[in-house]
Write an enzyme that holds these catalytic residues in place. Sequence first.
Site, mmCIF file in Angstrom:
data_model
loop_
_atom_site.group_PDB
_atom_site.id
_atom_site.type_symbol
_atom_site.label_atom_id
_atom_site.label_comp_id
_atom_site.label_asym_id
_atom_site.label_seq_id
_atom_site.Cartn_x
_atom_site.Cartn_y
_atom_site.Cartn_z
ATOM 1 N N ASN A 153 0.955 -1.457 0.021
ATOM 2 C CA ASN A 153 -0.018 -0.124 -0.058
ATOM 3 C C ASN A 153 0.968 1.170 0.039
ATOM 4 O O ASN A 153 0.347 2.362 -0.397
ATOM 5 C CB ASN A 153 -1.123 -0.125 1.210
ATOM 6 C CG ASN A 153 -1.566 1.264 1.591
ATOM 7 O OD1 ASN A 153 -2.529 1.739 0.698
ATOM 8 N ND2 ASN A 153 -1.069 2.026 2.596
ATOM 9 N N TYR A 195 3.182 9.580 -11.353
ATOM 10 C CA TYR A 195 2.489 8.908 -10.284
ATOM 11 C C TYR A 195 1.207 8.038 -11.235
ATOM 12 O O TYR A 195 1.141 6.846 -10.758
ATOM 13 C CB TYR A 195 1.629 9.962 -9.518
ATOM 14 C CG TYR A 195 0.781 9.367 -8.408
ATOM 15 C CD1 TYR A 195 1.176 8.907 -7.286
ATOM 16 C CD2 TYR A 195 -0.606 9.320 -8.825
ATOM 17 C CE1 TYR A 195 0.188 8.537 -6.354
ATOM 18 C CE2 TYR A 195 -1.737 8.780 -7.999
ATOM 19 C CZ TYR A 195 -1.129 8.359 -6.673
ATOM 20 O OH TYR A 195 -2.037 7.849 -5.746
#
Length: 257
Positions: free
Chosen positions: A89, A157
Amino acid sequence: MRLRDKVALITGGGSGIGRESALLFASEGAAVVVVDIDGAAAARVAGEVRDAGGRATDFAADVASATACEGMVRHAEESFGALHILFNNAGIMLSADDDAVNTDEAIWDKTMAVNLKGVFLGCKYGIPALRRAGGGSIINTASFVALLGAATPQLAYTASKGGVLALTRELAIVHAREKIRVNALCPGPLRTELLMKFLDTEAKRQRRLVHIPMGRFGEAKEMAQAALYLASDESSFVTGAEFVVDGGITAAYVTPE
Ligand code: NAD
């Protein structure tokens, strides 16, 4: 107890989605290994879990480092005897991440190292442990930006999260017969530190909110609930999925006034 007798390792566990997942997984019976590059944050969250009556340990690791990833998995097995749930995560969103012309190579490399290579390394060292446990569940945090383009670019990203989806799909197929399920969680924009630092003015926040049918940012707690489903045996026939939890963004063409 939906995670009774399970051991879960959560990267980026010191904050946001990872912290909420550590607290929730532990409350559902899992022993939790809280991993973060910020060792103090990981220790704090592990302490919160124990204060609430759960089982937790912490481990400081940079997921971009192979040695660190190998160490975090070893720590999980040494602490709790096995590993069943691997929640990759940890992620970063750098403020200098922009379009192709304006993004420095160093920003691209750093983003890829944490967001994409970090997931690869988590799997590289985590999958043998899941095999030793007889199977398990891997959850990789991607993002809704892996599915939709935006006019406010964060090219590195976005590309890193697209990579997470592709990698998740392939791992799910390769390991399906080993009882290892691999799914991607695709959160919409959340009211966590990561995004609020990036959307650092009210105008920037409003510009983003216009696109969310529910008219609000999501909460890290809501992602933890989704991750809990993917972690638990309730999702026993779910693998290779892009589990979208986004307040309706990816379904919307025009949002309500
Ligand atoms: P957050 O910033 O609250 O938490 C991220 C945690 O990861 C922090 O504790 C940080 O110290 C840790 N971390 C950063 N780099 C690391 C590294 N190299 N090794 C280990 N740990 C590291 O953010 P969040 O919103 O909880 O984000 C969690 C995940 O969700 C990320 O992968 C992010 O990209 C993704 N995501 C967030 C949003 C959002 O709107 N916040 C939307 C979609 C996806």
